[in-house]
Each structure stands twice: as C-alpha cells, then as structure tokens.
Design an enzyme around this catalytic site. Structure first.
Site, mmCIF file in Angstrom:
data_model
loop_
_atom_site.group_PDB
_atom_site.id
_atom_site.type_symbol
_atom_site.label_atom_id
_atom_site.label_comp_id
_atom_site.label_asym_id
_atom_site.label_seq_id
_atom_site.Cartn_x
_atom_site.Cartn_y
_atom_site.Cartn_z
ATOM 1 N N LYS A 197 0.885 -1.122 -0.025
ATOM 2 C CA LYS A 197 -0.003 0.078 0.071
ATOM 3 C C LYS A 197 0.761 1.294 -0.108
ATOM 4 O O LYS A 197 2.133 1.247 0.186
ATOM 5 C CB LYS A 197 -1.026 -0.108 1.412
ATOM 6 C CG LYS A 197 -1.837 -1.341 1.465
ATOM 7 C CD LYS A 197 -2.662 -1.540 0.349
ATOM 8 C CE LYS A 197 -3.041 -3.154 0.183
ATOM 9 N NZ LYS A 197 -4.167 -3.647 1.086
HETATM 10 C C1 PLP Z 1 -4.853 -4.909 1.399
HETATM 11 C C2 PLP Z 1 -6.412 -4.821 1.323
HETATM 12 C C3 PLP Z 1 -7.219 -5.199 2.495
HETATM 13 C C4 PLP Z 1 -6.569 -5.872 3.648
HETATM 14 O O1 PLP Z 1 -5.600 -5.399 4.282
HETATM 15 P P1 PLP Z 1 -4.478 -6.135 5.284
HETATM 16 O O2 PLP Z 1 -4.020 -4.990 5.874
HETATM 17 O O3 PLP Z 1 -3.727 -7.090 4.255
HETATM 18 O O4 PLP Z 1 -5.368 -6.963 6.127
HETATM 19 C C5 PLP Z 1 -8.546 -4.945 2.530
HETATM 20 N N1 PLP Z 1 -9.224 -4.654 1.510
HETATM 21 C C6 PLP Z 1 -8.411 -4.070 0.156
HETATM 22 C C7 PLP Z 1 -9.089 -3.529 -0.908
HETATM 23 C C8 PLP Z 1 -7.010 -4.399 0.256
HETATM 24 O O5 PLP Z 1 -6.452 -4.237 -0.840
#
Ligand code: PLP
Length: 400
Positions: A197
């Site tokens: 991210k």
């Molecule tokens: C990465 C992601 C998540 C989950 O996040 P984590 O921190 O990996 O648990 C949820 N929704 C979307 C759309 C994502 O890209």
C-alpha cells in the site's frame, strides 16, 4: 514497422532484471524511528500509536482514528461497530480483496455483491440500490486502485435506507473527492498499511470516523472491549485506579508502538510517494493513449486519486491473445504483472456458501481483461519506460 520478436517466443527481453507490480520504500529515517521506539518504554500500543492517530486525523480530515493491527481487523471492527449480526446483509463489490466481504461473514452477516461500473471499476450506486432488502444494514464500498467511489451517490442511498456507509480505502489514503479527504466522508473508513500500500507499517490498519460513539466503540473493540478510565472509579468507588471493565466482546487488534513509529516516519514522505505515483501514472496514460487495444480506468470528475494500482484492460476485439498469454508475455519480458482481483464470490469458500458465477457480469467482464502493471514510488523513469516498451511490444505483436 516490423514487429519485434517477443521474449516468450525466444526474442530478447525488454529488460534483464525482473520488476514487480509493487513494493515498499523504507529508508534510514524509518529504521531510526523504529529502533528509537524499540529502546523506549513502550513496545505495544502506547504514545506512538496515539500520535499516529492524530497524524491520520490531520491527514484525512477525519475527527477520530483508531489504529489497529491490519486492514482486515479494521474492516472486522467497523462491521461490529456498524451492528452487523446474524443474517444482516452487507452490500459490497466483487472486484476486491476478499477481506472487504469477509468482515460481514465474521459477524454472522451475509455479503451481497452489487455489480461495478464497467468504466470506473467501482461499485455502481444504481446496483447497490437494486440489492437493498429489509435485511440490509451496511455498504462496504472500495476505492478500487485508489480511485474515488461516488461518495455523494452512496451517501444519499445509505441515508435514505438507514444503512451504515463503510469505505474500504485500503488503496486510497490521500485520495480526495470534491476536495474532501477519503477518511472523512463515509461513516467509517478502513485503511491498510500492508507493504504494497502507499504507506506501510509492515502490517497495520486504521478506522477513521467523525462519530464519537463509533470511535469509542472501536477503541474498546481493539483491546478486548476493556474500558479503563478514571471516570469509572466514580461508579465503582470501592475499587482503585487499577479498575477496568470489559464492556463488550473485543479482540486484541493492537498495533505495536514500533510499527506506529515506522508509519509516522512514512507519513513524512507520503506526499512525495503520491506525487511519484501520479507522475508514473501520467506517463503511462500518455504512452497508452494512442492504443485502442488498451482500455484505461476512468476517474470521476472532481476527484484527486492516489494511484495504488495501474490497470490496463485488454480490448479483446482488437487483440488476438488471451489475458493469460499477455500476462505470460509480460513476465517473459521481465515485467511481472499481477491480477486484482479474482471476483470474491468465485472463491471456493464463497461457492460453498451458495454464491455462483455470473452474479455480477460487469465485474467478471472487467476481471477477465485487466492486468496491474508495475506502479510504486521507487520505480525509476528507465523502469517505467521498460514497462511501456513491453506493453507496446506485446500489443503490436498481437494486434489484429
Ligand atoms: C490490502 C487490502 C485489505 C486488507 O488489508 P490487510 O492490511 O492486508 O489486512 C482489504 N481490502 C483491500 C481492498 C485491500 O487491498
């Protein structure tokens, strides 16, 4: 112009070293912030988490933030705080990471998939409306690839039907809609700080809200549902300052203080990260503008979008290859793409619950044509050029 032989057919690859679709950028300041915190009094949730919550509020424009251990935990707590229970329906999109839908299942609720807009790839407000029943309690809308959802339309539907508006902004920290920061618009907004991210704490997440009651609930839910407040002493005068009460069934979804320190340090560079993502996106947009074989994701007017993913969508009427062949040809050129996402309800687990293919035709159609090409701040101009070269080379080869 003669076509260049593809690497997958034994030709020279565009580049000799593999690049991937996304990666983090950690520097010495980040390392220093973490090591200083490791030597401080707090390892788990402490002053750095509290300071990070303030930074996230300031950055998104939200009144309150609760930092948690990951984005999935953020979605789980948002679903509990929204009051999702046995049999309640939660409307979401199929073109997302399954956590957006799983949060309803964790609470005994039922995910209901509304189709996407075939141009923005985001949940289509008109499709949300069609899926509303007397059991519907909430909407979980995802800013796919970082591109803003239609907040105004979804807000209006949620208000009219008394639904809780949850935004899964795992891709979208920094995105703005009509000048308003994502995180300050929906009833609750969930963020993820996974390494792919925009900013990372290794694992990490947060929920922002403007509602003090939701915020209070989220803070309790993060740590076992325990209230530990001096005010409690007045209600239990026979107890001392050690006194605490479990008020609801919570979890241990705390983030460590050294992870919070890492994210605080990353937040110092978020504007640079976003600018770089933007510059690469602009370069891609310009490079693919003259290729009718490649369809690009459309953004809503008056939105500033943080590009988490760059999607190219193959126009199957103009190309003789399958998406699989295109993907493999890119890998052979040493540009590793990724696919975001296999429709959630295609997953075997969802099929075991009775979901079937064909539920959301636009979602499935878009899924079958998309590839995420490399996009991350540290991608150099030369690497960006290589990605463009690889895409154009393969398009030229398979052009009908
Ligand atoms: C990465 C992601 C998540 C989950 O996040 P984590 O921190 O990996 O648990 C949820 N929704 C979307 C759309 C994502 O890209």
């Amino acid at each position: 112009m003669s076509k260049e032989k593809l690497a997958i057919h034994g030709g020279e690859p565009v580049r000799s070293e593999k690049i991937y679709y996304g990666r983090q950028w950690i520097n010495e300041d980040d390392v220093k912030a973490v090591s200083e915190t490791l030597l401080s009094d707090y390892l788990t949730t402490g002053p750095k988490v509290a300071a990070l919550e303030d930074v996230l509020c300031e950055y998104t424009g939200a009144k309150f933030a609760t930092v948690v251990s990951n984005g999935t935990a953020a979605l789980h707590l948002a679903a509990i705080a929204a009051g999702i229970g046995e049999g309640d329906e939660v409307i979401t999109t199929g073109l997302t990471f399954m956590a957006s839908a799983n949060c309803a299942l964790y609470c005994g609720g039922k995910p209901v998939f509304a189709d996407i807009d075939p141009e923005t790839y985001n949940i289509d407000p008109a499709e949300i409306e069609k899926k509303i029943t007397s059991r519907t309690k909430a909407v979980v809308a995802v800013d796919y690839a970082g591109c803003s959802i239609d907040h105004a339309a979804i807000r209006e539907i949620c208000d009219r039907h008394h639904l809780v508006f949850i935004e899964d902004a795992a891709h979208a920290i920094g995105t703005r809609d009509h000048g308003q920061g994502v995180g300050s618009i929906a009833d609750m907004t969930c963020f993820s700080f996974h390494p792919v991210k925009t900013v990372t704490s290794g694992e990490g997440g947060a929920i922002t809200t403007n509602d003090p009651e939701l915020h209070h609930k989220l803070q309790l839910l993060r740590s076992h549902g325990i209230e530990h407040d001096e005010a409690l002493m007045w209600e239990a005068p026979h107890e001392g300052i050690w006194y605490y009460e479990q008020q609801m069934l919570g979890y241990n979804y705390r983030l460590t203080d050294f992870q919070a320190a890492l994210l605080m340090s990353q937040m110092n560079r978020i504007d640079m990260f976003i600018e770089r993502r933007h510059a690469i996106t602009e370069k891609y947009n310009a490079a693919f503008a003259d290729l009718p074989e490649i369809i690009l994701q459309k953004e809503l007017p008056d939105t500033q979008n943080v590009h988490h993913l760059y999607e190219i969508r193959l126009n199957d009427e103009l190309l003789s290859c399958t998406r699989r062949e295109f993907f493999d040809a890119m890998s052979a050129e040493n540009v590793q793409c990724q696919i975001h996402y296999v429709p959630v309800y295609w997953m075997p687990y969802y099929k075991s619950l009775g979901y079937t293919e064909g539920l959301c035709p636009n979602c499935e159609k878009v899924y079958k044509g998309i590839l995420s090409i490399p996009l991350y701040p540290r991608l150099t101009d030369a690497e960006t050029d290589d990605v463009i070269k690889a895409v154009r080379k393969i398009v030229e080869w398979y052009r009908i």
